[in-house]
Design an enzyme around this catalytic site. Structure first.
Site, PDB file in Angstrom:
ATOM      1  N   LYS A  66      19.912 -13.055  -6.089  1.00 42.71           N
ATOM      2  CA  LYS A  66      19.411 -13.650  -7.335  1.00 42.71           C
ATOM      3  C   LYS A  66      19.346 -12.640  -8.465  1.00 42.71           C
ATOM      4  O   LYS A  66      19.525 -13.002  -9.621  1.00 42.71           O
ATOM      5  CB  LYS A  66      18.024 -14.270  -7.112  1.00 42.71           C
ATOM      6  CG  LYS A  66      18.060 -15.569  -6.326  1.00 42.71           C
ATOM      7  CD  LYS A  66      16.776 -16.357  -6.514  1.00 42.71           C
ATOM      8  CE  LYS A  66      16.806 -17.661  -5.730  1.00 42.71           C
ATOM      9  NZ  LYS A  66      15.514 -18.346  -5.744  1.00 42.71           N
TER      10      LYS A  66
ATOM     11  N   LYS B  76      27.629 -24.513  -0.237  1.00 38.58           N
ATOM     12  CA  LYS B  76      26.463 -25.380  -0.061  1.00 38.58           C
ATOM     13  C   LYS B  76      26.296 -26.323  -1.250  1.00 38.58           C
ATOM     14  O   LYS B  76      26.544 -25.932  -2.392  1.00 38.58           O
ATOM     15  CB  LYS B  76      25.193 -24.507   0.014  1.00 38.58           C
ATOM     16  CG  LYS B  76      24.535 -24.531   1.377  1.00 38.58           C
ATOM     17  CD  LYS B  76      23.332 -23.601   1.426  1.00 38.58           C
ATOM     18  CE  LYS B  76      22.059 -24.300   0.977  1.00 38.58           C
ATOM     19  NZ  LYS B  76      20.853 -23.514   1.326  1.00 38.58           N
TER      20      LYS B  76
ATOM     21  N   LYS C 279      21.787 -27.309  -6.501  1.00 39.10           N
ATOM     22  CA  LYS C 279      21.363 -27.847  -7.796  1.00 39.10           C
ATOM     23  C   LYS C 279      21.886 -27.016  -8.952  1.00 39.10           C
ATOM     24  O   LYS C 279      21.878 -27.452 -10.085  1.00 39.10           O
ATOM     25  CB  LYS C 279      19.844 -28.004  -7.858  1.00 39.10           C
ATOM     26  CG  LYS C 279      19.019 -26.809  -7.456  1.00 39.10           C
ATOM     27  CD  LYS C 279      17.549 -27.245  -7.283  1.00 39.10           C
ATOM     28  CE  LYS C 279      16.731 -26.147  -6.629  1.00 39.10           C
ATOM     29  NZ  LYS C 279      15.419 -26.635  -6.190  1.00 39.10           N
TER      30      LYS C 279
END
Ligand code: TRP
Length: 354
Positions: free
Chosen positions: A115, A217, A220
């Site tokens: 991240k 995957k 969102k």
């Protein structure tokens, strides 16, 4: 040998739309666990600040996760549904855990590395401390079981490391309080205040992949909305996205082995199986030899059958934010009571005067 009282805890961040992957991978599991367990499900709004500080739609995001929990069938009376920021004890215990966790442990967290990306100097201190807050979310209730996705496994190992170090460093302070439980960790007997949490990882739930790329995957944050089915999508959107989903030109195989090297086919069969509560083998025994032109419409029908009622209930709930807020306030009050009990015990163990 003692035992901690079983308690299920999990959290979902109020960022971005919930999609089919979240439903099949997490929320549906939360619903099933209610039957035989005391459960707490938390909208982790403090965690949402770690990647991005300002969110213009924060209240809507918090309410929509809550609405999804309720629409999927979580019972907020029997169990506890709440948002993290209503229970300041999470942040308080996280501070203590910041002093328990070692830099060496934190530096190994792969999610932080992912991240934070290349420009680590610009990542927030909160993003770095994120796993410590997650440990506090769980341990402030001394929860024992945590349903999460595979990607959270390392954070749960860290939670165990934090619990273990606290238990050992404070063992002689815990003993006289009478609040500890005798457990063994590996071979080692430990008089523990915090339990060693058990992850409840995926199990039969599939890893739901992107509809546009079966090797990624469903996410969102994928820029293409066609890559995912959102829980707020209506029947038309669901149908359009499945019809446009990437496939290969071959018919479906009759055996699971035949899905190897066909990630898109594997994903769609996996989604069908999960929605139908069947194995992939059972799905293939029905659809083996069929073309996607037959399988996709069946998948559309099934998806709409399962998701449309949830979708309708979410919309109904979202039209009444004051009801959702009252659920969160009630859950927050009940959670605070439990968390404050733990914090008083932790304050006594550490030796803070109160
Ligand atoms: N980190 C989790 C995720 O991104 C969310 C989370 C925060 C969580 N606190 C938690 C999950 C406590 C389980 C238990 O999915």
């Amino acid at each position: 040998m003692g035992e901690f009282k079983p308690l299920v805890f999990s959290g979902v961040q109020p960022t971005g739309n919930l999609h089919l992957g979240n439903y099949l991978g997490a929320i549906r599991k939360f619903v099933a666990l209610q039957e035989n367990n005391d459960c707490m499900y938390c909208v982790v709004d403090l965690h949402a600040l770690t990647a991005q500080l300002v969110h213009d739609d924060m209240p809507t995001q918090i309410r929509s996760i809550t609405a999804a929990f309720l629409a999927a069938g979580i019972d907020p009376k029997q169990h506890i549904v709440f948002n993290q920021s209503q229970v300041p004890q999470h942040a308080e215990l996280a501070w203590i855990f910041n002093c328990v966790a070692r830099l060496g442990w934190m530096n190994r967290m792969t999610q932080f590395k992912d991240k934070a990306g290349k420009d680590r100097e610009q990542a927030s201190l909160g993003l770095y401390a994120y796993p410590s807050l997650m440990a506090a979310d769980i341990l402030v209730y001394r929860a024992t079981h945590v349903p999460v996705g595979e990607d959270q496994k390392q954070h749960l190992e860290l939670t165990r490391d934090i619990a273990m170090k606290f238990n050992i460093d404070f063992m002689e302070k815990i003993r006289p309080t009478g609040l500890g439980v005798d457990i063994t960790v590996g071979e080692e007997p430990v008089h523990a205040y915090f339990p060693m949490v058990e992850p409840l990882i995926d199990g039969p739930a599939p890893r739901v992949m992107s509809l546009k790329d079966g090797t990624k995957k469903m996410s969102k944050s994928d820029p293409s909305d066609l890559s995912r089915i959102n829980l707020m999508d209506d029947a038309d959107a669901i149908s359009r996205k499945i019809r446009k989903a990437k496939t290969d030109p071959d018919a479906l195989p009759s055996e699971v082995d035949g899905l190897k090297g066909r990630p898109e086919a594997d994903n769609l069969v996996g989604i069908f199986a999960a929605l139908a509560d069947k194995t992939k083998a059972e799905v293939l025994s029905e659809f083996g030899g069929q073309q996607f032109s037959v399988f996709k419409p069946a998948l559309v029908d099934l998806s709409i059958e399962v998701l449309a009622p949830i979708n309708a209930e979410m919309r109904r709930l979202m039209a009444d934010p004051s009801y959702i807020d009252s659920v969160l306030r009630d859950g927050g009050a009940r959670a605070r009571e439990r968390a404050e009990k733990t914090m008083n015990e932790v304050r006594d163990i550490i030796g803070f005067v109160r």
